[in-house]
Each structure stands twice: as structure tokens, then as C-alpha cells.
Design a protein around this motif. Structure first.
Motif, short mmCIF file in Angstrom:
data_model
loop_
_atom_site.label_atom_id
_atom_site.label_comp_id
_atom_site.label_asym_id
_atom_site.label_seq_id
_atom_site.Cartn_x
_atom_site.Cartn_y
_atom_site.Cartn_z
N LEU A 88 31.84 -79.16 -4.26
CA LEU A 88 31.04 -80.28 -4.74
C LEU A 88 30.00 -80.75 -3.72
N MET A 89 30.35 -80.61 -2.44
CA MET A 89 29.41 -81.01 -1.39
C MET A 89 28.46 -79.86 -1.12
N ASN A 90 27.30 -79.91 -1.72
CA ASN A 90 26.35 -78.83 -1.50
C ASN A 90 25.62 -79.03 -0.18
N LYS A 91 24.77 -78.10 0.15
CA LYS A 91 24.07 -78.14 1.43
C LYS A 91 23.18 -79.36 1.57
N ASN A 92 22.63 -79.85 0.47
CA ASN A 92 21.76 -81.01 0.56
C ASN A 92 22.48 -82.26 1.06
N PHE A 93 23.75 -82.38 0.73
CA PHE A 93 24.50 -83.53 1.21
C PHE A 93 24.49 -83.56 2.73
N PHE A 94 24.74 -82.43 3.36
CA PHE A 94 24.79 -82.37 4.81
C PHE A 94 23.41 -82.56 5.42
N LYS A 95 22.39 -82.09 4.74
CA LYS A 95 21.02 -82.29 5.23
C LYS A 95 20.63 -83.76 5.17
N ILE A 96 20.96 -84.42 4.07
CA ILE A 96 20.67 -85.86 3.95
C ILE A 96 21.48 -86.64 4.98
N PHE A 97 22.73 -86.25 5.17
CA PHE A 97 23.59 -86.90 6.15
C PHE A 97 22.99 -86.77 7.55
N ALA A 98 22.44 -85.60 7.88
CA ALA A 98 21.81 -85.38 9.19
C ALA A 98 20.61 -86.31 9.37
N VAL A 99 19.81 -86.49 8.31
CA VAL A 99 18.66 -87.40 8.39
C VAL A 99 19.15 -88.83 8.63
N LEU A 100 20.17 -89.26 7.89
CA LEU A 100 20.68 -90.62 8.05
C LEU A 100 21.25 -90.84 9.45
N ILE A 101 21.95 -89.87 9.97
CA ILE A 101 22.49 -89.99 11.33
C ILE A 101 21.35 -90.10 12.33
N TRP A 102 20.30 -89.29 12.17
CA TRP A 102 19.17 -89.34 13.10
C TRP A 102 18.43 -90.67 13.00
N VAL A 146 13.65 -84.14 7.90
CA VAL A 146 13.23 -84.60 6.57
C VAL A 146 12.61 -83.46 5.78
N VAL A 147 11.70 -82.71 6.40
CA VAL A 147 11.06 -81.62 5.66
C VAL A 147 12.08 -80.52 5.35
N ARG A 148 13.07 -80.32 6.22
CA ARG A 148 14.12 -79.34 5.95
C ARG A 148 14.98 -79.77 4.77
N THR A 149 15.24 -81.07 4.67
CA THR A 149 16.05 -81.60 3.58
C THR A 149 15.36 -81.41 2.23
N LEU A 150 14.05 -81.55 2.22
CA LEU A 150 13.31 -81.45 0.96
C LEU A 150 13.17 -80.02 0.46
N GLY A 151 13.37 -79.06 1.34
CA GLY A 151 13.35 -77.66 0.90
C GLY A 151 11.99 -77.03 0.99
N LYS A 152 11.66 -76.23 -0.03
CA LYS A 152 10.44 -75.43 -0.04
C LYS A 152 9.21 -76.31 0.21
#
Length: 132
Positions: free
Chosen positions: A17-31, A69-75
């Protein structure tokens, strides 16, 4: 029935259920919290150095933010790049205004410009990483 139950359990597994975007968003929030924490340090609490490392700190903090942020948004698309720039600019403005309430800190347009430049360099860094 056993196969259907196994499929249901695996499909609803928390890691599924926890896809890769969850961890990317979490990394942005931590930063964002890291930047906010560094902005909360009173000006006189920073160690004195032979050179002013403030410019490097602003560039580095927002380089990482722009990259994440740009990594989280993808392409890469134009809209996503514009969103990333606006997001980083607005957070940098919020950060500078917040610093005006921290003892011995103040608002600096120059710091905001270095924040912006760092975010843009982070976005470019992500682009180069994708190309290599």
C-alpha cells in the motif's frame, strides 16, 4: 479459497500500500523540517567561522529541497517545473519571514535569492542525474 486469501493478504500488505511516492513525499516533509529547524537557531548560536558559510548553507539547503520536490513529482513537465519553482520560492519567503521572529536573525532578500538559486540548481541536478 486459500489462493484468494493469500492474494488478498499480499495485496493489502502495508508495504504494498505504501508506494514510492509516499516515501518521496515523506523525504520532502522531513527536509522542510530540517530547514525550519536550522532557521530556528538564534543568530548568535551559530559558530563563528573564518568565512561566511551562510551563502553555502542557503544554496545547499534549497538545492536538496529543489531536488527532492522535482523528484517527488516524477517526469519532467513544464507544469511540474513551474510548481517546483513556486513551491520552493514560497517556502523560502515563509522561511525568511519566520527568521524575523528568531532572536538575532532577520529577513534578507539576498538570502531569499540564494535559496531560489539553490532550488534551481537542485532541479538542474536532478535533470543531470536523470540524463546520466
Amino acid at each position: 479459497f486459500k489462493d484468494a486469501l493469500l492474494f488478498f493478504l499480499l495485496k493489502n500488505d502495508i508495504f504494498y500500500l505504501m508506494n514510492k511516492n509516499f516515501f518521496k513525499i515523506f523525504a520532502v516533509l522531513i527536509w522542510l523540517l530540517v530547514i525550519f529547524s536550522l532557521s530556528s537557531i538564534p543568530g548568535k548560536a551559530y559558530p563563528q567561522a573564518a568565512f561566511d558559510y551562510g551563502v553555502f548553507a542557503h544554496l545547499a539547503e534549497y538545492f536538496v529541497l529543489g531536488f527532492l520536490v522535482v523528484r517527488t513529482l516524477g517526469k519532467y513537465t513544464f507544469k511540474k517545473l513551474v510548481f517546483t519553482i513556486i513551491f520552493c520560492l514560497l517556502f523560502a519567503i515563509f522561511d525568511e519571514i519566520y527568521q524575523s521572529f528568531v532572536p538575532f536573525r532577520d529577513v534578507s532578500v539576498l538570502d531569499w535569492l540564494f535559496d531560489t538559486m539553490g532550488a534551481l540548481l537542485g532541479m538542474i541536478g536532478f535533470w543531470f542525474k536523470k540524463k546520466v
